[in-house]
Scaffold this motif. Structure first.
Motif, PDB file in Angstrom:
ATOM      1  N   LYS A  25      63.012  32.841  21.536  1.00  0.00           N
ATOM      2  CA  LYS A  25      64.450  32.893  21.775  1.00  0.00           C
ATOM      3  C   LYS A  25      65.130  33.734  20.717  1.00  0.00           C
ATOM      4  N   GLU A  30      69.093  34.188  24.378  1.00  0.00           N
ATOM      5  CA  GLU A  30      68.999  32.758  24.677  1.00  0.00           C
ATOM      6  C   GLU A  30      69.852  31.908  23.738  1.00  0.00           C
ATOM      7  N   GLU A  39      70.454  24.587  21.081  1.00  0.00           N
ATOM      8  CA  GLU A  39      69.178  25.147  20.652  1.00  0.00           C
ATOM      9  C   GLU A  39      68.784  24.678  19.257  1.00  0.00           C
TER      10      GLU A  39
END
Length: 411
Positions: A25, A30, A39
């Motif tokens: 990522k 992302e 995240e």
């Protein structure tokens, strides 16, 4: 800030590296500003918890305070008696030595009392001289009275002897008259002897006592005259000395000024007020550091020499009103006295300077104990190690304090 940056390197950074290189990522793809919490939620949460724990640990075991002052002692310039100033020998900001005259009060009343005492002493001396002369006269009166007694006795005995030889030669009335004259002479002799004894007692007891009383009064008057000259009790510098001739000073209501002793009146020290929560942590012998506005860009090593065992905000004294606890509920500070660890490091700090100080917990003795457990050993090492963060913060404050004072302080 230091704590958060340190904790983020242990929490957020590893979480990001895992997301970036293990899961592939990337920021802007992302991981965006909208998905960063989702995240990196584990790293951010751990960072917040660790930062709060670290800050609590640092500030509890290595306390800091900005309520620090380079305290110094002052001595009020007060006379021992009230009076009007007649002479002034010094001016404000003069350096004076102990015992040096500062000013003088009007001493006319005391000098008059001393003069009266001197006159009384002279009067007693004159009376003693007169009494000695009277004593000599009393001796003469005794001799005269003794001669009169002897004369009266001889005449009485002669009349008695003649009466024995021939009762018709001397009348009985004449003998009685001679006897009365003899008794009168004896009374005169007794009076002369009593007069001499009175003069001797006067010379030996009364007049010396009167003279001693006059001399004591003279000494008291001289002491009172001495008190009218106010002298410096210690060596130092005069401050707020605005006295003028003709002003009235009073030892209770009207001091003449303030005397700041040399060398702060003793060994230099800082007085710090730490929070009450640090009561169980701060101990005599703890090492500390401080930075003062009066000596910028300098870290001053200190040692805790005394901890006041009471908190001033809770003091109560007798009065005519009951105390409402709400009026004294404001939490006070724990007063701590800190002295320089090395001689001379506080010499350049002006007395009264405001400072920031840290105190560092030291667990060296407990760590050297052979009975310490592994968990305790690790915990104490962590406690001692995180003190470095507070030391770094203090040095940053030492760098920023002059800038904050001069640039952001309204100059």
């Amino acid at each position: 800030m230091f704590e958060f940056m340190l904790c983020s390197m242990l929490t957020i950074l590893p979480d990001y590296l895992y997301r970036r290189y293990a899961q592939g990522k990337r920021f802007g793809k992302e991981i965006t500003i909208y998905s960063v919490w989702f995240e990196l939620r584990y790293g951010i949460t751990a960072c917040i918890l660790l930062t709060i724990s670290l800050i609590t640990l640092i500030f509890y075991f290595h306390p800091s305070t900005s309520h620090v002052n380079a305290a110094f002692r002052t001595v009020a310039v007060l006379p021992e008696t009230s009076g009007r100033v007649s002479e002034i020998y010094v001016t404000a900001f003069d350096k004076v030595e102990a015992g040096q005259p500062l000013f003088k009060l009007d001493s006319s009343e005391e000098e008059a009392a001393a003069e009266v005492a001197r006159r009384q002493i002279a009067e007693v001396d004159a009376e003693m001289t007169v009494s000695r002369t009277e004593l000599v006269a009393a001796d003469g009166a005794i001799v005269q009275a003794q001669a009169a007694v002897q004369q009266a006795r001889d005449e009485y005995e002669t009349q008695v002897e003649l009466n024995k030889l021939n009762p018709n030669v001397v009348a009985r009335r004449e003998i009685e008259r001679r006897q009365v004259a003899l008794e009168g002479s004896k009374g005169a002799l007794t009076a002369a002897q009593s007069n001499k004894q009175t003069l001797e007692t006067k010379l030996q007891s009364l007049l010396p006592s009167q003279k001693a009383s006059a001399e004591a009064a003279l000494k008291q008057a001289e002491v009172d005259i001495t008190k009218t000259t106010v002298r410096a009790g210690v060596s130092g510098t005069l401050q707020q000395f605005t006295l003028r001739v003709g002003e009235v000073v009073n030892p209770m209501l009207r001091p003449a000024g303030v005397l700041v002793p040399e060398g702060n009146g003793g060994k230099p020290w800082l007085v710090a007020g730490f929070g009450q929560i640090e009561t169980q942590v701060i101990r005599v012998g703890m090492i500390g550091e401080a930075t003062c506005i009066g000596k910028p860009f300098t870290i001053i090593p200190l040692v805790v020499t005394d901890v006041q065992d009471v908190i001033a905000s809770g003091q109560v004294r007798a009065s005519d009103q009951l105390i409402d606890i709400a009026n004294i509920s404001r939490p006070g500070t724990l007063t701590v006295f800190m002295e320089p660890l090395y001689p001379g490091v506080l010499d350049d700090v002006p007395p009264g300077s405001t400072c920031i100080a840290n105190a560092y917990t030291n667990s060296h003795d407990e760590l050297e104990s052979p009975d310490i457990s592994t968990g305790r050993w690790v915990y104490l090492h962590v406690v001692d190690t995180v003190g470095l963060v507070h030391a770094m913060i203090l040095r940053l404050q030492a760098l920023m304090l002059p800038v904050q004072t001069l640039v952001f302080g309204g100059h």
